[in-house]
Design a protein around this motif. Structure first.
Motif, mmCIF file in Angstrom:
data_model
loop_
_atom_site.group_PDB
_atom_site.id
_atom_site.type_symbol
_atom_site.label_atom_id
_atom_site.label_comp_id
_atom_site.label_asym_id
_atom_site.label_seq_id
_atom_site.Cartn_x
_atom_site.Cartn_y
_atom_site.Cartn_z
ATOM 1 N N CYS A 179 -58.713 33.753 -0.660
ATOM 2 C CA CYS A 179 -58.738 33.203 0.283
ATOM 3 C C CYS A 179 -60.275 33.158 0.893
ATOM 4 O O CYS A 179 -61.030 32.089 1.468
ATOM 5 N N HIS A 180 -60.644 34.323 1.258
ATOM 6 C CA HIS A 180 -62.084 34.697 1.753
ATOM 7 C C HIS A 180 -62.977 33.955 0.820
ATOM 8 O O HIS A 180 -64.269 33.615 1.188
ATOM 9 N N VAL A 181 -62.812 34.250 -0.510
ATOM 10 C CA VAL A 181 -63.843 33.805 -1.657
ATOM 11 C C VAL A 181 -63.905 32.411 -1.537
ATOM 12 O O VAL A 181 -65.095 31.818 -1.790
ATOM 13 N N GLU A 182 -62.917 31.705 -1.447
ATOM 14 C CA GLU A 182 -62.621 30.257 -1.460
ATOM 15 C C GLU A 182 -63.511 29.603 -0.295
ATOM 16 O O GLU A 182 -64.240 28.854 -0.503
ATOM 17 N N TRP A 183 -63.451 30.157 0.579
ATOM 18 C CA TRP A 183 -64.001 29.849 2.043
ATOM 19 C C TRP A 183 -65.653 29.965 1.842
ATOM 20 O O TRP A 183 -66.273 28.844 2.089
ATOM 21 N N HIS A 184 -66.145 30.964 1.270
ATOM 22 C CA HIS A 184 -67.498 31.228 0.959
ATOM 23 C C HIS A 184 -68.043 30.077 -0.122
ATOM 24 O O HIS A 184 -69.175 29.681 -0.258
ATOM 25 N N MET A 185 -67.200 29.809 -1.007
ATOM 26 C CA MET A 185 -67.507 28.950 -2.229
ATOM 27 C C MET A 185 -67.554 27.474 -1.539
ATOM 28 O O MET A 185 -68.668 26.756 -1.871
ATOM 29 N N ARG A 186 -66.820 26.962 -0.824
ATOM 30 C CA ARG A 186 -66.719 25.557 -0.169
ATOM 31 C C ARG A 186 -67.833 25.725 0.611
ATOM 32 O O ARG A 186 -68.707 24.554 0.693
ATOM 33 N N GLU A 187 -68.606 26.572 1.384
ATOM 34 C CA GLU A 187 -69.592 26.655 2.247
ATOM 35 C C GLU A 187 -70.650 26.468 1.435
ATOM 36 O O GLU A 187 -71.859 25.430 1.538
ATOM 37 N N ARG A 188 -70.962 26.812 0.236
ATOM 38 C CA ARG A 188 -71.984 26.695 -0.687
ATOM 39 C C ARG A 188 -71.979 25.527 -1.440
ATOM 40 O O ARG A 188 -72.980 24.939 -1.618
ATOM 41 N N LEU A 189 -70.731 25.101 -1.947
ATOM 42 C CA LEU A 189 -70.604 23.772 -2.524
ATOM 43 C C LEU A 189 -70.678 22.721 -1.815
ATOM 44 O O LEU A 189 -70.414 21.625 -2.455
ATOM 45 N N LYS A 190 -70.745 22.719 -0.494
ATOM 46 C CA LYS A 190 -70.644 21.255 0.279
ATOM 47 C C LYS A 190 -71.507 19.954 -0.273
ATOM 48 O O LYS A 190 -70.834 19.121 -0.104
ATOM 49 N N PRO A 191 -72.481 20.516 -0.803
ATOM 50 C CA PRO A 191 -73.464 19.118 -1.077
ATOM 51 C C PRO A 191 -72.903 18.550 -2.360
ATOM 52 O O PRO A 191 -72.930 17.267 -2.622
ATOM 53 N N MET A 192 -71.840 19.194 -2.951
ATOM 54 C CA MET A 192 -71.202 18.449 -4.106
ATOM 55 C C MET A 192 -69.657 18.012 -3.687
ATOM 56 O O MET A 192 -69.052 17.527 -4.398
ATOM 57 N N LEU A 193 -69.218 18.388 -2.354
ATOM 58 C CA LEU A 193 -67.957 18.236 -2.372
ATOM 59 C C LEU A 193 -67.914 17.254 -1.159
ATOM 60 O O LEU A 193 -68.804 16.618 -0.480
ATOM 61 N N PHE A 194 -66.555 16.557 -0.713
ATOM 62 C CA PHE A 194 -66.212 15.838 0.298
ATOM 63 C C PHE A 194 -66.422 16.372 1.731
ATOM 64 O O PHE A 194 -66.563 15.735 2.758
ATOM 65 N N ASP A 195 -66.590 17.758 1.825
ATOM 66 C CA ASP A 195 -66.685 18.506 2.899
ATOM 67 C C ASP A 195 -68.096 18.073 3.689
ATOM 68 O O ASP A 195 -68.770 17.726 2.852
ATOM 69 N N ASP A 196 -68.054 18.067 5.194
ATOM 70 C CA ASP A 196 -68.986 17.535 5.804
ATOM 71 C C ASP A 196 -70.220 18.795 5.972
ATOM 72 O O ASP A 196 -69.791 19.992 6.147
ATOM 73 N N GLU A 197 -71.307 17.993 5.701
ATOM 74 C CA GLU A 197 -72.563 19.236 5.380
ATOM 75 C C GLU A 197 -73.356 19.241 6.926
ATOM 76 O O GLU A 197 -74.089 19.996 6.976
ATOM 77 N N ASP A 198 -72.773 18.426 7.642
ATOM 78 C CA ASP A 198 -73.799 18.399 9.032
ATOM 79 C C ASP A 198 -72.733 18.526 10.101
ATOM 80 O O ASP A 198 -72.516 17.462 10.779
ATOM 81 N N PRO A 199 -72.203 19.706 10.377
ATOM 82 C CA PRO A 199 -71.226 19.840 11.611
ATOM 83 C C PRO A 199 -71.946 19.539 12.853
ATOM 84 O O PRO A 199 -71.253 19.086 13.981
ATOM 85 N N THR A 200 -73.226 19.729 13.036
ATOM 86 C CA THR A 200 -73.905 19.415 14.258
ATOM 87 C C THR A 200 -73.998 18.014 14.576
ATOM 88 O O THR A 200 -73.573 17.344 15.851
ATOM 89 N N ALA A 201 -74.206 17.079 13.687
ATOM 90 C CA ALA A 201 -74.136 15.636 13.670
ATOM 91 C C ALA A 201 -72.373 15.138 13.802
ATOM 92 O O ALA A 201 -72.265 14.321 14.997
ATOM 93 N N ALA A 202 -71.603 15.924 13.468
ATOM 94 C CA ALA A 202 -69.991 15.652 13.780
ATOM 95 C C ALA A 202 -69.834 15.892 15.165
ATOM 96 O O ALA A 202 -69.014 15.352 15.910
ATOM 97 N N ALA A 203 -70.543 17.073 15.560
ATOM 98 C CA ALA A 203 -70.110 17.452 16.950
ATOM 99 C C ALA A 203 -70.665 16.340 17.934
ATOM 100 O O ALA A 203 -70.130 16.010 19.004
ATOM 101 N N ARG A 204 -71.841 15.970 17.616
ATOM 102 C CA ARG A 204 -72.503 15.023 18.509
ATOM 103 C C ARG A 204 -71.691 13.541 18.465
ATOM 104 O O ARG A 204 -71.501 12.943 19.606
ATOM 105 N N ALA A 205 -71.182 13.224 17.630
ATOM 106 C CA ALA A 205 -70.023 12.034 17.333
ATOM 107 C C ALA A 205 -68.642 12.156 17.915
ATOM 108 O O ALA A 205 -68.262 11.202 18.389
ATOM 109 N N ARG A 206 -68.533 13.453 18.473
ATOM 110 C CA ARG A 206 -67.133 13.625 19.276
ATOM 111 C C ARG A 206 -67.468 13.425 20.686
ATOM 112 O O ARG A 206 -68.174 13.985 21.084
#
Length: 346
Positions: free
Chosen positions: A239-266
């Protein structure tokens, strides 16, 4: 208490706390555990109140519902929780969802009771007050809404009706939840207390993945304690390895790459999280910033799995063999670059 430990690290990283803070739901951080374990150990904690406790606070006047006509968060104190902070939140979307679910269950309960009443009238249902009461009880246990109905049974029939007063009393707390913490306001403001508690969603998602979706931690087919611990350790490591992989692969995934802008939209920490404009564009176009297809984490792993490690021989010497990695596709090459991995050197 693995979930609490995970959130402890999250709080220290996000909010700069040097103290140890455990975050957990009411089932994990109970009042008994606070008294018996956390306070003697000098640990701070963040948890939530259960519905009966919230109702008791409202009945004793600890807070007024009118407070939330123009706000969605208020910090209060109560004699029942000395030395603690209580942050009351109201989420209108959660209120609407709870009201919808309750109405669906009320209608389902009424339909089941009406069906039973019709069977008794036609003579195909249970006979006698005891048997009728048991049949009604089974329906009550199925939908868990007996307290919202007035039900009376007789030897050859029963009657039921909604209790409007009880339903209204139940509905007045729709959308409300109360965060309970020992952390001082100088260390963590009320909004950040709520944010820290909401971080539990990431922990719950990880444990759901551990137990059912990805790693199938449950059931554990080991009987000896060292083997059980080793199995759990490997799953947590994965699970720990998966978390780090997701963080690095964000540009290729549906995961949000810009948490700062997401926080401003809230609009508020109580409101649901919002995706950033970049994440919305990526979801709509299904194309990354580099022009490639957007992947889910699992689909990208399936793509990477086609990059094979082959054992090769030569016609000149059958006894000689060497390993050769297949040439990565552009998608695989991008993923390996983001992960800082050279498959040829593994």
């Amino acid at each position: 208490m693995p979930a609490a430990v995970h959130c402890r690290r999250s709080i220290k990283g996000r909010f700069g706390l040097s103290r140890v803070v455990l975050v957990g739901d009411p089932g994990m951080i109970t009042s008994a555990r606070i008294r018996g374990e956390l306070k003697p150990a000098g640990l701070d904690w963040i948890t939530a109140l259960r519905a009966p406790q919230i109702r008791a606070l409202l009945d004793t006047g600890a807070f007024q519902l009118s407070l939330f006509d123009e706000r969605d968060l208020a910090e209060i104190t109560a004699p029942e929780f000395p030395g603690e902070r209580l942050v009351v939140c109201k989420n209108p979307l959660l209120a609407a969802e709870r009201a919808r679910k309750r109405e669906d269950l009320l209608q389902a309960t009424e339909a089941a009771l009406a069906k039973l009443a019709d069977q008794i009238t036609r003579g195909t249902g249970p006979k006698g007050q005891d048997k009728i009461a048991r049949a009604v009880g089974r329906i009550e246990n199925r939908y868990k809404l007996a307290k919202l109905f007035d039900i009376s049974t007789a030897e050859d029939r029963f009657s039921f009706a909604r209790n409007a007063a009880r339903i209204a009393a139940e509905a007045r707390l729709d959308g409300f939840y109360v965060i309970r913490t020992s952390v001082e306001d100088k260390a963590l403001a009320a909004e950040r207390v709520v944010g820290a508690y909401k971080d539990l969603a990431h922990v719950e998602r990880a444990f759901r993945s551990l137990k059912t979706v990805d790693l199938h931690l449950r059931p554990i087919h080991h009987w000896l304690a060292p083997r059980v611990r080793a199995h759990v350790f490997l799953c947590m490591l994965a699970c720990h390895v998966e978390w780090h992989m997701r963080e690095r692969l964000k540009p290729m995934l549906f995961d949000d790459e810009d948490p700062t802008a997401a926080a401003r939209a809230r609009t508020s920490i109580v409101a649901p999280a919002q995706p950033s404009p970049a994440a919305l564009r990526k979801r709509a176009s299904k194309v990354t910033a580099s022009g490639g297809p957007v992947h889910s984490f699992h689909s990208l792993l399936r793509d990477l799995a086609t990059c094979t490690l082959n054992e090769m021989t030569t016609t000149l010497n059958d006894a000689y063999s060497f390993a050769l990695v297949a040439t990565p596709t552009p998608i695989q090459a991008q993923a390996f670059s983001l992960l800082a991995i050279n498959p040829a050197k593994l």
